[in-house]
Design a protein around this motif. Structure first.
Motif, PDB file in Angstrom:
ATOM      1  N   LEU A 139       0.925  -1.253   0.032  1.00  0.00           N
ATOM      2  CA  LEU A 139       0.093  -0.108  -0.014  1.00  0.00           C
ATOM      3  C   LEU A 139       0.830   1.228  -0.114  1.00  0.00           C
ATOM      4  O   LEU A 139       0.495   2.080  -0.596  1.00  0.00           O
ATOM      5  CB  LEU A 139      -0.957   0.050   1.248  1.00  0.00           C
TER       6      LEU A 139
ATOM      7  N   ALA B  67       0.647   4.058  -2.937  1.00  0.00           N
ATOM      8  CA  ALA B  67       0.491   5.395  -2.589  1.00  0.00           C
ATOM      9  C   ALA B  67       1.612   6.191  -3.336  1.00  0.00           C
ATOM     10  O   ALA B  67       1.458   7.430  -3.752  1.00  0.00           O
ATOM     11  CB  ALA B  67       0.409   5.540  -1.239  1.00  0.00           C
TER      12      ALA B  67
ATOM     13  N   SER C 280      -6.377   0.556   0.858  1.00  0.00           N
ATOM     14  CA  SER C 280      -5.345   1.576   0.426  1.00  0.00           C
ATOM     15  C   SER C 280      -4.801   1.917   1.821  1.00  0.00           C
ATOM     16  O   SER C 280      -5.456   1.777   2.870  1.00  0.00           O
ATOM     17  CB  SER C 280      -6.045   2.694  -0.432  1.00  0.00           C
TER      18      SER C 280
ATOM     19  N   ASP D  14      -4.491   3.888  -5.832  1.00  0.00           N
ATOM     20  CA  ASP D  14      -3.622   3.487  -4.504  1.00  0.00           C
ATOM     21  C   ASP D  14      -4.212   2.323  -3.950  1.00  0.00           C
ATOM     22  O   ASP D  14      -3.748   2.011  -2.610  1.00  0.00           O
ATOM     23  CB  ASP D  14      -3.398   4.487  -3.719  1.00  0.00           C
ATOM     24  N   GLU D  15      -5.051   1.755  -4.560  1.00  0.00           N
ATOM     25  CA  GLU D  15      -5.969   0.772  -3.887  1.00  0.00           C
ATOM     26  C   GLU D  15      -5.363  -0.541  -4.448  1.00  0.00           C
ATOM     27  O   GLU D  15      -5.361  -0.903  -5.538  1.00  0.00           O
ATOM     28  CB  GLU D  15      -7.365   0.841  -4.292  1.00  0.00           C
TER      29      GLU D  15
END
Lengths: 768, 299
Positions: B13, B17, B134, B158-159
């Motif tokens: 994650l 990100a 996320s 970002d997931e």
């Protein structure tokens, strides 16, 4: 002499292929694995149109890139038109591009990515020309020409405008025979183009040393490749050396001369070794090797007793943009639409016609799978019309000893009838089947090719030796069979002999892995070479054993006096003795068998493919299941009976048949190239061009009919590499027709085409 | 350009990100890049060492939780999946080749978003939810919410899809996936259909769901509510086939014409319902259905 071969069964000991462990373990090196110091990478700039005139070609943007060492166009190489049938091609497209894979320019750069970038940076401007895609329309006198200057090309073929080669076979009086026939059966079939699709996309590496160039290349025919380099770059034979590392399959796709000269020319200008490595897409789009599409029209006059009295036929083959080696295709196609039948009155003809598509070339049994598919579907249509069992109809009409084939060849003892007797029973022909299953049967034939070939055999001081040969291994089994033949002559184990091959500067000439000819011709040469060494061994042994050389038998690693096994000396010992005196070296070539006489027929456009030396025959029977809701066909069992003469290596021979059958199933059901309106391939990849997989392979039961044939090769062997690919698609088609109630007239017979044929109305069928 | 080997979901994650793209088996991403579909992303985070993504287990409160990193090869043989989500095993068994199934994952298949994906229709008929995580949090989307078009999903960059969660299955339930294929390996669905059924005590249909692959921009559900309460017979199967063909909005392409797809997806739907019902009734139909009663049955 003892033999590794059981003469009655053809059974042979199962010894490991010499190249097998390398290939299976991944340690084998293929052309693309070679890396030379300072090596550059090649990329081609391909045509942006299927047919267009080049009005501007500016290579400066590529040449100006740092890391680019060479950029070539036709202006940089000798002005030579080449082509084995019609000299209709130059190394680079010059003035006009004629298909999507035409090479306009080549680049050598420090990385493959930079080479691709530089090739893309070359500026080419075009004036589009009319695109020819339909073979029948291309024969129209008003059709645009693919080659405006066709009449000036050097060629021995019968040509006219877009017809790049024409051939006909005429026997008897077809018109009169048709007029007297009880029934006339007419059929039309269309076959899509397909591909050999070897697992290894081709690669070429070239390196110059002074004025000599060495080229490593994935070719099936190294000497042909050498000749092409010499012709196009205007070099004498002695300055070009071709070496073939392991070859990852060919299926005909790597026959002929391809890109060796482009890479050699790049390496010369760049003054560095250069490697070309095709992507899978390039392997589909660019080489002048695809199995040509074909339109076939057939008409047979038949009597109620099943006799076919007259056959009229016409095949139009799609040549693509250049002729490659396809000049002889019309004659082979004509032989196949006439078929292995003793029909008294025959008039068949075939054209191979230019279009703006990828050029066609020899793919395993060129023209035969499609032409046999059409002709043998037609045979079943005749059987259906007459209400005669299709197997019986073939028995009635097949060529046999004393009968005359379409081209006027009279046969000696041949095995076709026995093949017809055997194959159907292998899959249960005549048994009651579930209503979604059926069996189809088809017969096929294919010539053996009689050409010169040479080999050297030597034994070293330890009694082990080498066969130095021009033979090429692409799956031919040369790595096994040639060793067996030589070992039998010498009385030693085949494992004692290594193959030194695939290098034009080392070995005598051989045609290569083409025309099912390796065993037939190179086998003859190897036997002759080994016989010379055997004679040396017998002389040495005779001196030691105080016997006449003619009384010496070489067997099981020793020389002994005939009838007195105790009086013997080891071949190892003889080899050691010879190493101190006259060395054990033999060379051989032998005399290629002569072509048979023809009489009673005439051929226009004769390429020598009407008189078949040691012809091979086959009958395939295929049991299928049809999913009536979807049209999906699954092949459940294949029975294959082959007359390919004596089987010298049973395991290799079975491999040839099984591979040919699987290729035939692919051609029957799933393998077909699709084109857009401009002749561009739409499925140039292995997801959308659907080869058969191991999971699709049915049980394949093979029987060999082994009888002596005049003009056969060593120990009565004929060719076998291509013959198994001839009749399978036709047999599948006939099985499908039984279930659908009518033939599926378009190859491949995809699920959707089968389903469509099932739902076609009688009117639609009549109109098709 | 970076390549991050993650060991935990949090590692992943964090990398996502920062702009990295996830890679599991790479059977879509790498193959696509080689074919020139899309270049490989500059920054990649590898998921294959994240153990949490590779587990199959009970979902608290009932149901099954299948980690997104579970490979097709595992799904084909996992007792939980084969027992209670058989259609997923049917689908995974048909993906590519042994090599593809060994590295290709359920999450990869789902998030690639191809309308021809094999596991999509089974997940839809099984009422699966995709768990997306996320650094901002965790949410669950139904499959209908997740797939927004060919190759696109509702997931934010970002997931990460961490799991597919299936609700608890009732007694007398069964599911199946059948696809039209032209060969038995290295194949992609020409059309496919999945069905999940629960039978009432009297043998009538208590619950039925049917979804289709490769006949619309995304996996699509078929409205089969009219069949509820009926006993499965030829009429019901014919109605299912008709409903499936009517739901399909196929295209002409290299693999098939629209007309042929519309017809054959009905055949597949009928066979999927038939197999699901038989499984619900306790008949052991082997995985995959394609090799047991469907297309290209073994000789």
């Amino acid at each position: 002499m003892t033999s590794t071969i059981d003469a009655t069964t053809g059974d042979t000991p199962r010894f490991v292929r010499a190249d097998g462990p390398d290939k299976v373990t991944g340690s084998g090196r293929y052309t693309a694995d070679l890396t030379l110091t300072g090596m550059l990478h090649a990329a081609f700039r391909y045509s942006d149109h299927s047919h267009a005139r080049i009005v501007r070609l500016d290579t400066a943007p590529a040449r100006d890139m740092p890391g680019v060492f060479a950029v070539l166009t036709q202006a940089d190489v000798p002005d030579v038109h080449y082509g084995p049938s019609v000299a209709d091609r130059t190394l680079f497209a010059n003035d006009v591009v004629r298909y999507e894979g035409d090479v306009v320019a080549a680049v050598a750069a420090v990385t493959p990515e930079l080479a691709a970038e530089a090739a893309a940076a070359i500026v080419v401007e075009y004036e589009p020309l009319p695109i020819v895609t339909d073979v029948e329309a291309a024969l129209d006198p008003d059709s645009p020409l693919v080659h405006a200057g066709w009449a000036d090309y050097r060629s021995g073929d019968v040509r006219d405008r877009n017809s790049a080669s024409y051939s006909s076979i005429t026997k008897g009086d077809v018109d009169a025979a048709m007029a007297n026939a009880d029934e006339i059966v007419r059929s039309r079939y269309v076959a899509d183009a397909s591909h050999g699709a070897p697992i290894e996309p081709r690669a070429v590496v070239a390196e110059w040393e002074g004025d000599h160039v060495t080229i490593w290349t994935s070719t099936q025919v190294p000497y042909d490749a050498r000749a092409g380099v010499c012709e196009t770059l205007q070099l004498p034979t002695n300055r070009v050396r071709i070496i073939v590392p392991h070859l990852g399959g060919g299926f005909g796709g790597k026959c002929g001369f391809h890109f060796e000269a482009h890479v050699a020319a790049l390496a010369r200008v760049a003054k560095r070794p250069v490697r070309l490595k095709f992507s899978r897409a390039e392997e589909f789009l660019v080489p002048d090797r695809r199995r040509e599409g074909m339109v076939i029209e057939l008409e047979s006059g038949v009597m109620r007793d099943g006799t076919i009295v007259a056959r009229r036929g016409r095949a139009i083959l799609d040549n693509g943009a250049y002729t490659a080696d396809a000049g002889f295709f019309p004659q082979v196609a004509a032989m196949h639409i006439a078929g292995p039948y003793a029909i008294d009155h025959v008039a068949v003809e075939a054209h191979i016609v230019y279009t703006n598509k990828q050029p066609s070339g020899s793919i395993r049994a060129p023209t035969a799978p499609q032409a046999c598919w059409a002709a043998e579907s037609h045979t079943d249509e005749i059987a259906d019309r007459l209400g005669i069992d299709p197997v019986e109809l073939r028995r009635i009409n097949a060529v046999d000893e004393g009968r005359v084939g379409p081209s006027g060849q009279t046969y000696g003892e041949i095995g076709l009838r026995r093949c017809i007797d055997i194959a159907p029973g292998l899959v249960g022909y005549g048994d009651e089947l579930p209503d979604d299953e059926a069996i189809g049967v088809a017969i096929g034939w294919w010539p053996s090719f009689s050409v010169p070939s040479g080999a050297i055999v030597k034994l070293d001081d330890d009694g082990y030796g080498q066969i130095v040969t021009g033979a090429q291994e692409c799956g031919t089994g040369a790595v096994m069979t040639l060793r067996q033949l030589a070992a039998d002559e010498l009385g030693i184990e085949p494992e004692r002999l290594r193959m030194v091959y695939q290098d034009t500067s080392v070995a005598p000439f051989d045609l290569g892995a083409t025309g099912s000819q390796t065993l037939f011709n190179n086998g003859r040469a190897v036997v002759a070479a080994a016989a010379q060494v055997a004679e040396q061994l017998r002389q040495l042994a005779a001196d030691r054993l105080e016997a006449a050389p003619d009384d010496i038998v070489l067997a099981e690693g020793a020389a002994h006096v005939a009838g007195t096994p105790d009086r013997s000396i080891a071949i190892d010992e003889l080899a050691r003795i010879a190493s101190g005196g006259e060395l054990l070296i033999g060379h051989g070539s032998g005399t290629p068998p002569a072509a048979p006489e023809l009489s009673g027929s005439s051929c226009i456009g004769d390429n020598g493919m009407a008189a078949w030396v040691a012809p091979q025959f086959s009958c395939h029977a295929v049991r299928i299941r049809l999913d009536r809701d979807t049209g999906v066909v699954r092949v459940l069992h294949v029975g294959a009976a082959h007359d390919s003469g004596t089987i010298i290596n049973q395991i290799g021979a079975l491999g040839q048949v099984e591979g040919g059958v699987m290729m035939g199933i692919g051609q029957a059901l799933t393998e077909g190239t699709r084109y857009d309106d401009e002749g561009r391939q739409r499925n140039a990849g292995l997801l959308e061009y659907k080869l058969q997989t191991c999971a699709d392979a049915p049980p394949i039961t093979t029987e060999f009919v082994q009888i002596a044939t005049a003009g056969a090769g060593p120990r009565g062997a004929k060719g076998l590499a291509e013959a198994p690919n001839v009749a399978t698609a036709a047999a599948v088609a006939n099985a499908i027709a039984h279930l659908v109630g009518r033939p599926v007239r378009h190859l491949p017979m995809t699920a959707e085409r089968v389903w469509t044929a099932m739902h076609r109305t009688a009117e639609q069928e009549a109109a098709s | 350009m970076s390549f991050t080997i993650a060991n935990t979901i949090d590692d992943v994650l964090t990398a996502l990100a920062a702009g990295a793209r996830p890679i599991a088996g790479g059977t879509d991403l790498v193959v696509g890049a080689r074919q020139g579909k899309a270049p490989l992303p500059a920054d990649l985070v590898a998921l294959d060492r994240v153990d949490e993504l590779r587990t199959i287990g009970p979902e608290p409160g009932g149901g099954i939780r299948i980690g997104a990193g579970v490979t097709h090869a595992t799904l084909v043989h996992d007792a939980t999946v084969v027992g209670a989500a058989t259609s997923i095993a049917d689908a995974s068994a048909l993906v590519g080749s042994p090599a593809t199934r060994h590295v290709g994952t359920l999450g990869g298949n789902v998030m690639n978003g191809s309308p021809a994906m094999d596991t999509g229709a089974p997940l839809m008929v099984l009422d699966a939810a995709a768990e997306l995580r996320s650094l901002r949090g965790t949410r669950r989307l139904t499959m209908t919410e997740l797939w927004t078009g060919p190759g696109s999903t509702a997931a934010e960059p970002d997931e990460l899809c961490t799991a597919l969660v299936l609700p608890a299955e009732s007694d007398r339930s069964g599911s199946a996936y059948v696809r039209l294929e032209y060969r038995r390996a290295m194949e992609i669905a020409v059309v496919g259909a999945a069905a999940a059924v629960t039978l009432a005590d009297d043998g009538t249909i208590a619950r039925l769901a049917v979804a289709l692959a490769a006949v619309a921009p995304t996996i699509v559900a078929v409205d089969v509510s009219a069949m509820i309460g009926h006993r499965v017979d030829d009429n019901v199967l014919a109605a299912v086939a008709l409903a499936a063909s009517d739901t399909a909005t196929p295209i002409d392409d290299l693999r098939a014409s629209a007309d042929y797809r519309r017809h054959t997806v009905g055949v597949m739907a009928r066979r999927a319902v038939d197999a699901a019902v038989r499984r619900a009734g306790g008949e052991p139909i082997g995985v995959p259905v394609n090799r047991s009663i469907g297309i290209g049955v073994a000789s």
